[in-house]
Scaffold this motif. Structure first.
Motif, short mmCIF file in Angstrom:
data_model
loop_
_atom_site.label_atom_id
_atom_site.label_comp_id
_atom_site.label_asym_id
_atom_site.label_seq_id
_atom_site.Cartn_x
_atom_site.Cartn_y
_atom_site.Cartn_z
N THR A 87 31.28 82.21 -15.72
CA THR A 87 32.19 82.70 -16.74
C THR A 87 33.49 81.94 -16.55
O THR A 87 34.26 82.23 -15.64
CB THR A 87 32.41 84.22 -16.61
OG1 THR A 87 31.15 84.87 -16.65
CG2 THR A 87 33.29 84.73 -17.74
N GLU A 90 37.35 79.76 -20.67
CA GLU A 90 37.05 79.51 -22.08
C GLU A 90 35.80 80.24 -22.56
O GLU A 90 35.47 80.23 -23.74
CB GLU A 90 36.87 78.01 -22.34
CG GLU A 90 38.02 77.15 -21.90
CD GLU A 90 37.98 76.81 -20.39
OE1 GLU A 90 36.95 77.01 -19.72
OE2 GLU A 90 39.02 76.35 -19.89
N GLY A 91 35.04 80.84 -21.63
CA GLY A 91 33.81 81.54 -22.00
C GLY A 91 32.67 81.20 -21.05
O GLY A 91 32.83 80.42 -20.10
N THR A 92 31.52 81.78 -21.32
CA THR A 92 30.34 81.56 -20.48
C THR A 92 29.74 80.20 -20.75
O THR A 92 29.68 79.75 -21.90
CB THR A 92 29.29 82.66 -20.74
OG1 THR A 92 29.87 83.92 -20.44
CG2 THR A 92 28.06 82.47 -19.87
N LEU A 120 30.02 74.86 -22.50
CA LEU A 120 30.16 76.25 -22.95
C LEU A 120 29.01 76.62 -23.87
O LEU A 120 28.54 75.78 -24.66
CB LEU A 120 31.48 76.46 -23.66
CG LEU A 120 32.73 76.26 -22.79
CD1 LEU A 120 33.99 76.46 -23.61
CD2 LEU A 120 32.72 77.20 -21.60
N ASN A 121 28.56 77.89 -23.75
CA ASN A 121 27.53 78.39 -24.65
C ASN A 121 28.12 78.46 -26.05
O ASN A 121 29.25 78.90 -26.24
CB ASN A 121 27.05 79.77 -24.21
CG ASN A 121 26.32 79.74 -22.90
OD1 ASN A 121 25.95 78.68 -22.39
ND2 ASN A 121 26.11 80.90 -22.32
N THR A 123 28.45 80.05 -29.69
CA THR A 123 28.25 81.37 -30.31
C THR A 123 27.99 81.16 -31.78
O THR A 123 28.56 80.28 -32.43
CB THR A 123 29.49 82.26 -30.11
OG1 THR A 123 30.64 81.58 -30.62
CG2 THR A 123 29.70 82.58 -28.65
#
Length: 124
Positions: A87, A90-92, A120-121, A123
């Motif tokens: 994590t 900036e995000g997962t 980053l994943n 979304t």
């Protein structure tokens, strides 16, 4: 050298503890005077206490997981290729990692880490 003290098994135990977010089991694999470095020679943590402090907050990450891609061992040196889910601020996402471990007397004495760029994943 017994099966329990083979360097690859010590490193495997350390990765299992990392994935379980079990700080005590994780630290049981590290020597008291261990060094934790960014490859090739940037010292990130010196000694078990600093290594513990570095991981306590990381172990709070809900998505933390190191996926072993490959492992090779020669003598007391073990090299892992992993994809680590983290994590990030900036995000997962994931990051590719090469980890090089030096094991002596059944404990990790020195470790070097080379990280790729975080991905980053996305979304929807």
């Amino acid at each position: 050298m017994t099966t329990a003290t083979k360097p690859a098994e010590i490193v495997g135990r350390q990765l299992d503890a990392y994935n379980a977010r079990d700080i005590d089991a994780f630290m049981a694999c590290w020597a008291e005077d261990a060094q934790f470095l960014a490859f090739p020679d940037t010292l990130l943590a010196q000694g078990a206490q600093q290594i513990r402090e570095r991981h306590v907050s990381r172990f709070q990450e809900p998505n933390l997981h190191g996926k072993l891609i490959s492992r090779m061992a020669v003598g007391n040196m073990v090299v892992d290729q992993e994809i680590v889910t983290r994590t990030f601020p900036e995000g997962t996402g994931t990051v590719e990692v090469i980890a090089i471990y030096e094991v002596e007397d059944g404990l990790i004495r020195k470790a070097w880490f080379k990280l790729g760029a975080p991905v980053l994943n996305k979304t929807a």
